[in-house]
Design a protein around this motif. Structure first.
Motif, PDB file in Angstrom:
ATOM      1  N   ALA A  40      33.309 -13.343   5.889  1.00 50.00           N
ATOM      2  CA  ALA A  40      31.895 -13.082   5.756  1.00 50.00           C
ATOM      3  C   ALA A  40      31.409 -13.871   4.399  1.00 50.00           C
ATOM      4  O   ALA A  40      32.443 -13.933   3.629  1.00 50.00           O
ATOM      5  CB  ALA A  40      31.893 -11.414   5.443  1.00 50.00           C
ATOM      6  N   HIS A  41      30.149 -14.081   4.268  1.00 50.27           N
ATOM      7  CA  HIS A  41      29.736 -14.687   3.164  1.00 50.27           C
ATOM      8  C   HIS A  41      29.982 -13.629   1.768  1.00 50.27           C
ATOM      9  O   HIS A  41      29.564 -12.592   1.894  1.00 50.27           O
ATOM     10  CB  HIS A  41      27.984 -15.205   3.173  1.00 50.27           C
ATOM     11  N   PRO A  42      30.275 -14.421   0.598  1.00 47.63           N
ATOM     12  CA  PRO A  42      30.531 -13.554  -0.637  1.00 47.63           C
ATOM     13  C   PRO A  42      29.101 -12.441  -0.769  1.00 47.63           C
ATOM     14  O   PRO A  42      29.448 -11.478  -1.307  1.00 47.63           O
ATOM     15  CB  PRO A  42      30.707 -14.561  -1.725  1.00 47.63           C
ATOM     16  N   LYS A  74      35.528  -8.725  14.123  1.00 50.63           N
ATOM     17  CA  LYS A  74      36.132  -8.915  12.760  1.00 50.63           C
ATOM     18  C   LYS A  74      37.125  -7.653  12.540  1.00 50.63           C
ATOM     19  O   LYS A  74      36.611  -6.846  11.588  1.00 50.63           O
ATOM     20  CB  LYS A  74      35.120  -9.392  11.847  1.00 50.63           C
ATOM     21  N   ASN A 104      27.243   0.581  -2.101  1.00 48.12           N
ATOM     22  CA  ASN A 104      28.389   1.772  -2.251  1.00 48.12           C
ATOM     23  C   ASN A 104      28.039   2.697  -3.326  1.00 48.12           C
ATOM     24  O   ASN A 104      28.717   3.711  -3.430  1.00 48.12           O
ATOM     25  CB  ASN A 104      29.815   1.053  -2.259  1.00 48.12           C
ATOM     26  N   GLY A 141      26.678   5.579  -5.014  1.00 51.35           N
ATOM     27  CA  GLY A 141      26.033   6.889  -5.061  1.00 51.35           C
ATOM     28  C   GLY A 141      25.796   7.590  -3.682  1.00 51.35           C
ATOM     29  O   GLY A 141      26.611   7.039  -2.673  1.00 51.35           O
ATOM     30  N   MET A 155      29.487  -9.563   0.849  1.00 57.12           N
ATOM     31  CA  MET A 155      30.355  -8.589   0.600  1.00 57.12           C
ATOM     32  C   MET A 155      29.620  -8.061  -0.835  1.00 57.12           C
ATOM     33  O   MET A 155      29.929  -6.858  -1.167  1.00 57.12           O
ATOM     34  CB  MET A 155      31.629  -9.493   0.152  1.00 57.12           C
ATOM     35  N   PRO A 173      29.909   7.553  -1.480  1.00 52.71           N
ATOM     36  CA  PRO A 173      30.470   6.078  -1.307  1.00 52.71           C
ATOM     37  C   PRO A 173      31.966   6.302  -0.865  1.00 52.71           C
ATOM     38  O   PRO A 173      32.598   7.149  -0.612  1.00 52.71           O
ATOM     39  CB  PRO A 173      30.319   5.946  -2.895  1.00 52.71           C
ATOM     40  N   ILE A 233      37.123  -6.717   0.303  1.00 51.73           N
ATOM     41  CA  ILE A 233      37.149  -8.149  -0.430  1.00 51.73           C
ATOM     42  C   ILE A 233      38.298  -8.809  -0.317  1.00 51.73           C
ATOM     43  O   ILE A 233      38.288 -10.093   0.077  1.00 51.73           O
ATOM     44  CB  ILE A 233      36.855  -7.835  -1.935  1.00 51.73           C
ATOM     45  N   LEU A 281      27.452  -5.206  -0.062  1.00 53.22           N
ATOM     46  CA  LEU A 281      28.241  -3.993   0.374  1.00 53.22           C
ATOM     47  C   LEU A 281      28.772  -3.083  -0.701  1.00 53.22           C
ATOM     48  O   LEU A 281      28.730  -2.083  -0.798  1.00 53.22           O
ATOM     49  CB  LEU A 281      29.426  -4.557   1.026  1.00 53.22           C
ATOM     50  N   ILE A 282      28.985  -3.858  -1.660  1.00 57.11           N
ATOM     51  CA  ILE A 282      29.667  -3.242  -3.034  1.00 57.11           C
ATOM     52  C   ILE A 282      28.442  -2.493  -3.612  1.00 57.11           C
ATOM     53  O   ILE A 282      28.404  -1.372  -4.146  1.00 57.11           O
ATOM     54  CB  ILE A 282      30.266  -4.217  -3.857  1.00 57.11           C
ATOM     55  N   LEU A 297      29.782  -9.188   8.142  1.00 59.20           N
ATOM     56  CA  LEU A 297      31.257  -8.660   8.680  1.00 59.20           C
ATOM     57  C   LEU A 297      31.107  -8.223  10.002  1.00 59.20           C
ATOM     58  O   LEU A 297      32.040  -8.587  10.802  1.00 59.20           O
ATOM     59  CB  LEU A 297      31.447  -7.310   7.883  1.00 59.20           C
ATOM     60  N   ASN A 308      38.783 -10.582   3.318  1.00 61.25           N
ATOM     61  CA  ASN A 308      37.760 -11.433   3.606  1.00 61.25           C
ATOM     62  C   ASN A 308      38.351 -12.845   3.114  1.00 61.25           C
ATOM     63  O   ASN A 308      37.442 -13.801   3.552  1.00 61.25           O
ATOM     64  CB  ASN A 308      36.383 -11.040   2.785  1.00 61.25           C
ATOM     65  N   MET A 333      36.865  -0.607  -0.867  1.00 56.50           N
ATOM     66  CA  MET A 333      35.912  -1.815  -1.162  1.00 56.50           C
ATOM     67  C   MET A 333      36.692  -3.121  -1.611  1.00 56.50           C
ATOM     68  O   MET A 333      36.544  -3.846  -1.227  1.00 56.50           O
ATOM     69  CB  MET A 333      34.965  -1.592  -2.212  1.00 56.50           C
ATOM     70  N   ARG A 337      24.107   2.444   5.914  1.00 57.99           N
ATOM     71  CA  ARG A 337      24.062   1.696   4.661  1.00 57.99           C
ATOM     72  C   ARG A 337      24.791   0.402   4.756  1.00 57.99           C
ATOM     73  O   ARG A 337      24.259  -0.722   4.217  1.00 57.99           O
ATOM     74  CB  ARG A 337      23.816   2.522   3.410  1.00 57.99           C
ATOM     75  N   PHE A 338      25.931   0.597   5.091  1.00 57.33           N
ATOM     76  CA  PHE A 338      26.761  -0.439   5.143  1.00 57.33           C
ATOM     77  C   PHE A 338      26.348  -1.651   6.349  1.00 57.33           C
ATOM     78  O   PHE A 338      26.670  -2.911   6.186  1.00 57.33           O
ATOM     79  CB  PHE A 338      28.349  -0.244   5.341  1.00 57.33           C
ATOM     80  N   PHE A 341      38.455  -5.942   9.036  1.00 52.61           N
ATOM     81  CA  PHE A 341      37.681  -5.160   8.086  1.00 52.61           C
ATOM     82  C   PHE A 341      37.867  -3.642   8.464  1.00 52.61           C
ATOM     83  O   PHE A 341      37.570  -2.630   7.781  1.00 52.61           O
ATOM     84  CB  PHE A 341      36.300  -5.389   7.890  1.00 52.61           C
TER      85      PHE A 341
END
Lengths: 348, 348, 348, 348
Positions: C11-13, D237, C23, C25, C16, D10, D20, C19-20, C208, D23, D16, C239-240, D240
Motif C-alpha cells: 500500500a502507498h505510505p 492483500k 487510529n 481515540g 498507511m 483504537p 506498517i 490509517l495511523i 490495503l 507493507n 499498527m 474508519r479504517f 494485512f
C-alpha cells in the motif's frame, strides 16, 4: 393436428382409472401410501437396481432441480448442453435448488460431443478456490432437439465425468421415447452407462403429472427427501402420484405409449422428407421434429388448423419467403389419420 | 374410524369426474388452459376482488412459501404463531423461498394475541441495519389447534401489521372450514379484514391436490409467477389443477364439504364432552380436536381400530395412567355413523 | 521483478499514514465515523453526482456481488464478458448474492462487441416465464485482458442494455488505470456513459483493501446497506476503510499511482515489442500485458528471478519450444529500473 | 468517557506497527503470504491443536456465518441463545450463509441453561421430514450480557449437543476477555469443553479488524475455504490480516489487552455498586455492564460527556424517573483515570 407439445395431450385412460381406484377410502400421506411401496419395487426391478432410492415428484423441473440440488454443491458448476432444459426452460430452478452455476457445453444437433465436454470440464477448477469447482454432469436424453445419444455416447460422456471425479445426472423427461428408440433396457441406458441419478419422466408420455427420481446411490436418499420437502414438493395425497406411476408402468403401458408417439413422429418425418418446401434440421429419433419452411407455408398450415410452435418468428408477419423453424411433437394419443391429415395439408 | 388427517381421505367424486372430463383432447399447458380462465373469474367473484391475481399450486407448503417469497425480502423476518405450519411443518421451505427468518409470536390456543404480536413487532428493527427488518405477518385460519380467529380478531392483527407498514398473509389450508364456521364471506375473512394475500386450500377439503394463491395487489402477480416457476411449481398439464378447483367451487361443493367435516367434528366434540376420561384442550371450532386421555384409553381405542395421532407419547409404552394428547381430524367423507362408532368405542 | 499481480504490491505510505492517523481515540463504528462523511462528499464531487449513494467495502468480489445482488433479481440473468472476473474468479459469489445466473457474451480481446451483446440479450426472455429474465449488464473496465473500452464503446453497450430496460454495472477494480489511460473524468466513464453503479477499486491501486460502491440511483441505497450487512460486509471499525479511501483520493494520489503503474506497463510493452521471442496477445492499454513466449524462455526468466503467472502450462515441464502465455501486471510501486532489469533479463 | 463499544476504540500501536512492517515489498495474496504460515502455527500451538484448520476473516459476523454455513445444512436449525449476536445483530447473515433457521433457547442473564437447551433440541426433529432437522449448537462466550459460562457449563451444553449427534460452535468475539476472566487455556475453553469450531475474535480487543476461524476437524477445511471465497471474504492483500493477528498474539498482547479491559470493567462495577441510583442487571464478568438508572441520571451523564448506549429509551424524552438500561463496554485503551472520571460524574 395438435403438435405443440407432448404435455398438451390427454393422460391415458388407464392412468385416469388408476386415479379413480386409488381414491377409495383413507391412505396415509406423504409417500407412506401402500401403492408407493409397490411402485418403488416396480422401479427397482425395472432398473435392475434393488437398492436404488426412488421418489415421485410432480414435474420435470422439480425432478431435475431437487436431484441436482442433492448432487451439486453451491460452489460448483454443473455441466450441461447449451440447449439443456435446465438452462433454458426452468427459470433458474436448478440454480435455486443447488446454488451452483451451469457451464454450457456447445452442441450441434442437441448433443454434446465428448471432446467438447472434456475441454469444458478441464478448463474449470484451474483457479483453485477462486473459480467454481467441478460439479455433476447433466445429460438430456431424448435431447431438446429430438436426437438421441447412443449407449456408447452416453457411456463416453459419463466416463469423462467419472475421470474427473464427477457424478452424472440424466434428464429423462422423454426417457421412454429414448428407450424404445434405442431398444435397450433402463439399466443399460442408465447405471450401466455410468449414470448416477435419473429424472424418469411420465408427464410427457401419458401421465397427468408424475416423474420418478431414481438415485442409484442410496446414501443420497435422506438428503433428497429433505430437499424435496424444503422445496414444497412432498405431496400430502401422495397416492395420486403413486397410482399414476403404477398404471404407467403396468403391462408395459409406458413403452406402448412411447412407441406410438415415436411411430407418429417417424410417419411425420417421412412425409416431411417428401416435401420440397420443408427441410428437417436434425434427424428425428424419438418424438420431436424441427424443420424449416418458408413463413408463407407455416401460415398456410396454421390457417388450415395445424397447431405447433414456430420458434424464431411470427408466421403471420414478415417476408413470406423467409425460412422459419417449426417444432412438431407427437404423443401417445395421436392417430395415424391425424398425422396423414397434417401431411395432406402440407402437400396442399 | 380414520381421524389421522384431513389429507388422508378421498377426493370428492365430483372432483374426480372433473379430472376425467378435463382429460379430453389437447390443451395448452402452464396455466393457459381455458378452465383456468374460468377459475380465475370464479375466484375473483367469490372474493369480490375483480383485480386479484389468482394462481393454482399443488400443495399448501408451496402456496405459503411462494407467496411469502413474493411478500418478504431476504433481510426481513416474518411474524407468525409459534405453532404455525410455516414454522413447524415445512422444513424451512418459507425461509428457502423468501430468504427471511421467522419471528415466533406466543400462542395459547393456537392463536396470537394482539398485544403479543404488537410487542414482537415493536421489538424488531430497533437495531437499524444490524437486525432483521420487519417483514409480513402470516396468520393461520383455522389455527393449528383447531381454533378460529373472529373477524374482529383478524382485523386487529392485520391492523397492527399495517400500522408498522407490513403486509398480512393468510394461511388458509382450512379456509373453507373456517368460513362456514364463521358464517361469513371470503371477502370478509380476507381483504375486508386487512389480508393482502391468501393460501386458499383445497387439498384438505376434498380435492386431490390444489390450492389457490390469491393476491389482492395485482402488482405482485408477475413476481409470483416467476417465483412459482423458479420453485418448480408451474405444472405443464395445468388443466388438472384447474379442473379440480373448478369442481371444488361449483355449486358450493367446497362449502358443503367443509360443513360436513365441521359437523362431524362437533358430533365428536359433544361425545368427548360426555366422556369422563377425555378432556378437550381447546374449544374445537372447525374440524380438528385436541384432547387428553390416559395412555391406556388411547391404547384401547387403537386396539379397537380407531386411527389418529397421539402427539406426545407412544400409546403402547409407558405408564397407563399418564395423560397423552390425541388429535382428531374430520373431513368431508366421514359419516355420522362412523363418528358414532368411534364414540361407542370410546364409551366402552 | 514481481509482476504477478497488482494486489501483491505494498500500500502507498500515505495510505498507511492515514490509517495511523485514523487510529486516534474513539470513533463510532459501521460507517458512522466522521471520515466517512468526508469520503462520501469527496466521491460525490469526483463523480459530479451529489445524490449518489456511496459505500465502502473490503474487496472487489464483495463490491461486485453486493451491487449485483442489489441490481438483479433471482429469476434473472446478468450479462457479462465470458472472461469476466464475476464469472471466472469469484467462486459463484455474484450468484450467491443475487440468485441470478450469468449469460456469457463472447469476447476477443477481453471486450464484448455491441452486436454480440445485443444478440445475447435479444435471445433471452423469449420464453416467457420459463426462461431466465433479463437482468443487469456488467462491464469490466479495465478488462481482464488489459484492454479498454472507449467512452463511445461503453455508451454503446449501456445503451443496448437501456433499450431492453436493463441497468448497467461497471466492475472498476482497475478504474483508475482506465481513467488515466482514457484521460477522462469519472463522470464521463460512468453515468455519462450510461453506467448505473460502479465498483470503484482501490485495492489494486495502492490501498490495503477498500473499494467504493457508487450507486447513482439513491433509491437503491437502503437495500444495498441491508445486503452488505447480510453478507457480513459491514465493518465495525469502519474508519479504517474510510481513512484509506480518503488518503487514496486526496491530492490525486490515486491518479498518480495509476499513471505510474500504466507507465511501467508501457515501458514493458515497448521492451516486449522489440523482443523476437515474445508476442503480445492484446494491445496493452492500462497496467496488464498478456504475451506468448516459448516455454524455455519463461523458464529462463523465472530462473533469473522474474515473478509472473504463466497461464496455460508449467514453465518447467514440457516441450521447451511450446508457446505459453505469460501475464505481467504492474502497480504504482514499481520503478523504471525494475522494469529495465526485467527487460535486460529478457534480452538475455 | 467513551463506553459505547469495544469496537469504537483504537487498535493497539503494536498492531499498527505490524501493519506498517507487513507493507514492505511484494507478497502473494489470498492467504499465501508467509506471515499466515506463522500465524497458523501460532494458533495451532495456542489451542494445542496441531491439525486445526485456521483461517482469518475480517469481522465477527463473517466468522460466525461462514463457520455456521460450513457446519449446518439448509434443512436444519441452529440452536442459540435468544439474545445471541447471530440472531439479533447480523441481519440474517447466518441464515444467508447456511440456509438453516435458528431455534432460540431462552436465557436469563444471557446464558442458556442446560435443561432449556435439552428441551429445545429434544422438541425438534420429531416430525420426520416435515420439520427442520437438528443442526449445530452455537454458544456465545462472553455472552451478550457480559456474563460467562464456566468451563463446566460449556462442557455440559456441548455434551447435550453431542448426545444428539450435533456439533458445537463458539462465538468468541470476546474470546480473550472470557479467557483471562476464567484463567484457563484456549484448549480448555474450546475442544476440551466439546467445542468443534471457534470464531476467535480480535477486532473488539485491539485489532483493526481480524478474527480467526479455528476448526478442530480439518476435514471441513476445504469447504470453509470455498464458502469464504463465495461470500467475498477471501482478501487479496491477506498479509494485512495476518500481520494484525501475529502482533495480536505475540508476547501475550491479546491477553494483556483483555486483562486491561476487564480490569476497567471491574473498576466500573465497583463504582456502580456504591451508587444508589444505579442497579446492575447482571453480575459483570468480563468487559461489559448492563445497569438501570432513572432517565434523568442517564441524561445527566450524557450532558456531562459520558458516551454509552441506553438500550430501551431516549434519555432526553420521557418521565425523568423511569428506569432505563445503560450498557457500558470497556476496551484495552481505557485508563483507570477515565473510569474514575466517569464514576466521579456519576456520583455527582
Amino acid at each position: 393436428m395438435f403438435f405443440a407439445s407432448d404435455n398438451a395431450g390427454p393422460a391415458h385412460p388407464k392412468v385416469m382409472e388408476a386415479l379413480i381406484a386409488a381414491n377409495e377410502g383413507y391412505a396415509m400421506g406423504y409417500g407412506a401410501d401402500p401403492i408407493m411401496d409397490a411402485v418403488r419395487t416396480q422401479i427397482q426391478g425395472l432398473f435392475e437396481a434393488p437398492d436404488a432410492a426412488v421418489y415421485l415428484i410432480i414435474n420435470g423441473t422439480a425432478a431435475n432441480s431437487v436431484l441436482l440440488g442433492t448432487m451439486a454443491q453451491p460452489w460448483q458448476t454443473i455441466f450441461c448442453a447449451d440447449v439443456a432444459h435446465i438452462h433454458e426452460d426452468e427459470c433458474n430452478a436448478p440454480e435455486f435448488y443447488s446454488g451452483a452455476k451451469l457451464t454450457l457445453v456447445p452442441t450441434t444437433d442437441g448433443k454434446m460431443a465428448a471432446d467438447d465436454l472434456h475441454q469444458k470440464i478441464a478448463a474449470e477448477q484451474n483457479r483453485g478456490v477462486h473459480g467454481p469447482q467441478r460439479g455433476p454432469l447433466s445429460i438430456t436424453q431424448v435431447t431438446e432437439k429430438g436426437t438421441l445419444y447412443s449407449l456408447d455416447e452416453l457411456a463416453a460422456l459419463s466416463r469423462i465425468a467419472q475421470d474427473f471425479g464427477m457424478q452424472t445426472h440424466l434428464d429423462g423427461a422423454r426417457f421412454a421415447n429414448a428407450l424404445v428408440a434405442l431398444d435397450c433396457t433402463p439399466a443399460e441406458m442408465t447405471w450401466k452407462a455410468g449414470i448416477d441419478a435419473v429424472s424418469f419422466g411420465g408427464t410427457k408420455n401419458g401421465a397427468l403429472g408424475v416423474e420418478a427420481c431414481v438415485i442409484f446411490d442410496p446414501a443420497l436418499a435422506w438428503e433428497f427427501e429433505l430437499r424435496r420437502k424444503r422445496g414444497g414438493h412432498l405431496l400430502s395425497k401422495h397416492r395420486f402420484l403413486s397410482a399414476q406411476m403404477q398404471a404407467y408402468l403396468t403391462d408395459g403401458l409406458w413403452l406402448d405409449m412411447a412407441r406410438a408417439a415415436n411411430a407418429r413422429c417417424m410417419q411425420l418425418a417421412e412425409g416431411l422428407r417428401g416435401h420440397n418446401a420443408a427441410e428437417m434440421l436434425y434427424e428425428p429419433q424419438a418424438n420431436m421434429i424441427f424443420f424449416q419452411m418458408p413463413r408463407s407455408e407455416h401460415k398456410r398450415m396454421r390457417d388450415g388448423g395445424a397447431v405447433y410452435y414456430v420458434m424464431d418468428g411470427d408466421p403471420e408477419v414478415g417476408d413470406p419467403d423467409e425460412p422459419l423453424t417449426g417444432r412438431l411433437v407427437t404423443d401417445w394419443s395421436m392417430t395415424a389419420e391425424g398425422v396423414s391429415q397434417f401431411l395432406d395439408l402440407l402437400r396442399g
